[in-house]
Design a protein around this motif. Structure first.
Motif, PDB file in Angstrom:
ATOM      1  N   MET A   1       0.866  -1.157   0.000  1.00  0.00           N
ATOM      2  CA  MET A   1       0.000   0.000   0.000  1.00  0.00           C
ATOM      3  C   MET A   1       0.909   1.215   0.000  1.00  0.00           C
ATOM      4  N   PRO A   2       0.619   2.244  -0.669  1.00  0.00           N
ATOM      5  CA  PRO A   2      -0.409   2.454  -1.698  1.00  0.00           C
ATOM      6  C   PRO A   2      -0.061   1.779  -3.037  1.00  0.00           C
ATOM      7  N   HIS A   3      -1.101   1.556  -3.818  1.00  0.00           N
ATOM      8  CA  HIS A   3      -0.945   1.026  -5.165  1.00  0.00           C
ATOM      9  C   HIS A   3      -1.399   2.106  -6.141  1.00  0.00           C
ATOM     10  N   LEU A   4      -0.579   2.354  -7.154  1.00  0.00           N
ATOM     11  CA  LEU A   4      -0.854   3.385  -8.152  1.00  0.00           C
ATOM     12  C   LEU A   4      -0.960   2.709  -9.517  1.00  0.00           C
ATOM     13  N   TYR A   5      -2.122   2.833 -10.143  1.00  0.00           N
ATOM     14  CA  TYR A   5      -2.382   2.231 -11.447  1.00  0.00           C
ATOM     15  C   TYR A   5      -2.578   3.350 -12.472  1.00  0.00           C
ATOM     16  N   VAL A   6      -1.858   3.283 -13.570  1.00  0.00           N
ATOM     17  CA  VAL A   6      -2.026   4.241 -14.652  1.00  0.00           C
ATOM     18  C   VAL A   6      -2.407   3.456 -15.898  1.00  0.00           C
ATOM     19  N   GLU A   7      -3.516   3.834 -16.508  1.00  0.00           N
ATOM     20  CA  GLU A   7      -3.930   3.271 -17.793  1.00  0.00           C
ATOM     21  C   GLU A   7      -4.079   4.423 -18.767  1.00  0.00           C
ATOM     22  N   TYR A   8      -3.658   4.173 -20.013  1.00  0.00           N
ATOM     23  CA  TYR A   8      -3.809   5.220 -21.017  1.00  0.00           C
ATOM     24  C   TYR A   8      -4.035   4.612 -22.389  1.00  0.00           C
ATOM     25  N   SER A   9      -4.680   5.405 -23.244  1.00  0.00           N
ATOM     26  CA  SER A   9      -4.932   4.956 -24.605  1.00  0.00           C
ATOM     27  C   SER A   9      -3.629   5.022 -25.397  1.00  0.00           C
TER      28      SER A   9
ATOM     29  N   LEU B   1       6.597   9.672 -16.236  1.00  0.00           N
ATOM     30  CA  LEU B   1       5.307   9.886 -15.589  1.00  0.00           C
ATOM     31  C   LEU B   1       5.236   9.129 -14.271  1.00  0.00           C
ATOM     32  N   LEU B   2       5.663   7.868 -14.260  1.00  0.00           N
ATOM     33  CA  LEU B   2       5.645   7.102 -13.016  1.00  0.00           C
ATOM     34  C   LEU B   2       6.546   7.730 -11.955  1.00  0.00           C
ATOM     35  N   GLU B   3       7.717   8.199 -12.357  1.00  0.00           N
ATOM     36  CA  GLU B   3       8.623   8.835 -11.389  1.00  0.00           C
ATOM     37  C   GLU B   3       7.983  10.057 -10.752  1.00  0.00           C
ATOM     38  N   LYS B   4       7.327  10.881 -11.553  1.00  0.00           N
ATOM     39  CA  LYS B   4       6.715  12.105 -11.021  1.00  0.00           C
ATOM     40  C   LYS B   4       5.489  11.790 -10.164  1.00  0.00           C
ATOM     41  N   LEU B   5       4.702  10.816 -10.586  1.00  0.00           N
ATOM     42  CA  LEU B   5       3.550  10.426  -9.775  1.00  0.00           C
ATOM     43  C   LEU B   5       4.009   9.828  -8.447  1.00  0.00           C
ATOM     44  N   ASN B   6       5.019   8.967  -8.486  1.00  0.00           N
ATOM     45  CA  ASN B   6       5.532   8.392  -7.242  1.00  0.00           C
ATOM     46  C   ASN B   6       6.075   9.475  -6.317  1.00  0.00           C
ATOM     47  N   ALA B   7       6.751  10.466  -6.877  1.00  0.00           N
ATOM     48  CA  ALA B   7       7.296  11.551  -6.055  1.00  0.00           C
ATOM     49  C   ALA B   7       6.178  12.295  -5.334  1.00  0.00           C
ATOM     50  N   VAL B   8       5.082  12.542  -6.025  1.00  0.00           N
ATOM     51  CA  VAL B   8       3.949  13.244  -5.420  1.00  0.00           C
ATOM     52  C   VAL B   8       3.326  12.411  -4.305  1.00  0.00           C
ATOM     53  N   VAL B   9       3.109  11.136  -4.563  1.00  0.00           N
ATOM     54  CA  VAL B   9       2.479  10.273  -3.562  1.00  0.00           C
ATOM     55  C   VAL B   9       3.429  10.058  -2.381  1.00  0.00           C
ATOM     56  N   CYS B  10       4.686   9.728  -2.673  1.00  0.00           N
ATOM     57  CA  CYS B  10       5.659   9.488  -1.598  1.00  0.00           C
ATOM     58  C   CYS B  10       5.899  10.732  -0.754  1.00  0.00           C
ATOM     59  N   GLY B  11       5.767  11.899  -1.357  1.00  0.00           N
ATOM     60  CA  GLY B  11       5.999  13.146  -0.653  1.00  0.00           C
ATOM     61  C   GLY B  11       4.841  13.602   0.211  1.00  0.00           C
TER      62      GLY B  11
ATOM     63  N   VAL C   1       1.887   9.328   3.721  1.00  0.00           N
ATOM     64  CA  VAL C   1       2.594   8.139   3.244  1.00  0.00           C
ATOM     65  C   VAL C   1       3.889   8.026   4.041  1.00  0.00           C
ATOM     66  N   ALA C   2       3.950   7.021   4.899  1.00  0.00           N
ATOM     67  CA  ALA C   2       5.053   6.905   5.852  1.00  0.00           C
ATOM     68  C   ALA C   2       6.336   6.370   5.227  1.00  0.00           C
ATOM     69  N   ASP C   3       6.240   5.461   4.275  1.00  0.00           N
ATOM     70  CA  ASP C   3       7.427   4.794   3.739  1.00  0.00           C
ATOM     71  C   ASP C   3       7.363   4.788   2.217  1.00  0.00           C
ATOM     72  N   GLU C   4       8.314   5.440   1.571  1.00  0.00           N
ATOM     73  CA  GLU C   4       8.307   5.527   0.109  1.00  0.00           C
ATOM     74  C   GLU C   4       8.363   4.151  -0.545  1.00  0.00           C
ATOM     75  N   ALA C   5       8.942   3.173   0.126  1.00  0.00           N
ATOM     76  CA  ALA C   5       9.038   1.829  -0.433  1.00  0.00           C
ATOM     77  C   ALA C   5       7.685   1.117  -0.472  1.00  0.00           C
ATOM     78  N   ASP C   6       6.690   1.694   0.156  1.00  0.00           N
ATOM     79  CA  ASP C   6       5.353   1.101   0.131  1.00  0.00           C
ATOM     80  C   ASP C   6       4.591   1.427  -1.154  1.00  0.00           C
ATOM     81  N   VAL C   7       5.013   2.443  -1.890  1.00  0.00           N
ATOM     82  CA  VAL C   7       4.275   2.883  -3.079  1.00  0.00           C
ATOM     83  C   VAL C   7       4.678   2.017  -4.269  1.00  0.00           C
ATOM     84  N   LYS C   8       3.695   1.321  -4.804  1.00  0.00           N
ATOM     85  CA  LYS C   8       3.911   0.432  -5.941  1.00  0.00           C
ATOM     86  C   LYS C   8       3.122   0.961  -7.134  1.00  0.00           C
ATOM     87  N   ALA C   9       3.843   1.333  -8.194  1.00  0.00           N
ATOM     88  CA  ALA C   9       3.208   1.951  -9.361  1.00  0.00           C
ATOM     89  C   ALA C   9       3.404   1.076 -10.588  1.00  0.00           C
ATOM     90  N   ARG C  10       2.398   1.103 -11.445  1.00  0.00           N
ATOM     91  CA  ARG C  10       2.485   0.408 -12.723  1.00  0.00           C
ATOM     92  C   ARG C  10       1.719   1.196 -13.755  1.00  0.00           C
TER      93      ARG C  10
END
Length: 119
Positions: A1-9, A20-30, A34-43
């Motif tokens: 947790m958290p899980h970040l899902y990105v879908e696009y056409s 895009l994943l790096e910037k989204l992870n930075a926003v969520v982790c920051g 969100v206590a631990d950046e290693a908890d954020v899993k993005a795809r």
């Protein structure tokens, strides 16, 4: 947790998936909740088959779903959604002649049934 899902056409040529994943992870982790950046899993997944509405016009989309353990306030969810939307507006290309829709959703995961472990 958290899980970040990105879908696009897949007609959004030029989308930098890794950037895009790096910037989204930075926003969520920051975010303070969100206590631990290693908890954020993005795809991210480009969808080959999609349909937007009924008009055959050129249309595309990017949708982000952030799944978090239940318990965050509506205000926190709004902050995260707004931050994700800002990244999308800055990073998603708009190919000539294509109307692009951006969306973000913050969804709760049930604490009682969620399992997580680290090996």
């Amino acid at each position: 947790m958290p899980h970040l899902y990105v879908e696009y056409s897949n007609n959004l040529t030029g989308l930098n998936e890794q950037g895009l994943l790096e910037k989204l992870n930075a926003v969520v982790c920051g975010h303070a909740t969100v206590a631990d950046e290693a908890d954020v899993k993005a795809r991210i997944a480009a969808l080959q088959q999609f349909r937007i509405g009924t008009n055959p016009a050129q249309r595309g989309f990017v949708h982000v779903q952030l799944r978090l353990l239940a318990g965050r306030t509506p205000e926190v969810k709004k902050e995260l959604s707004d931050a994700i939307a800002a990244v999308l507006r800055a990073e998603v290309p708009q190919p000539a002649g294509v109307m692009v829709q951006l969306s973000a959703e913050i969804a709760d995961m049930d604490k009682a049934s969620y399992y997580k472990d680290r090996l």
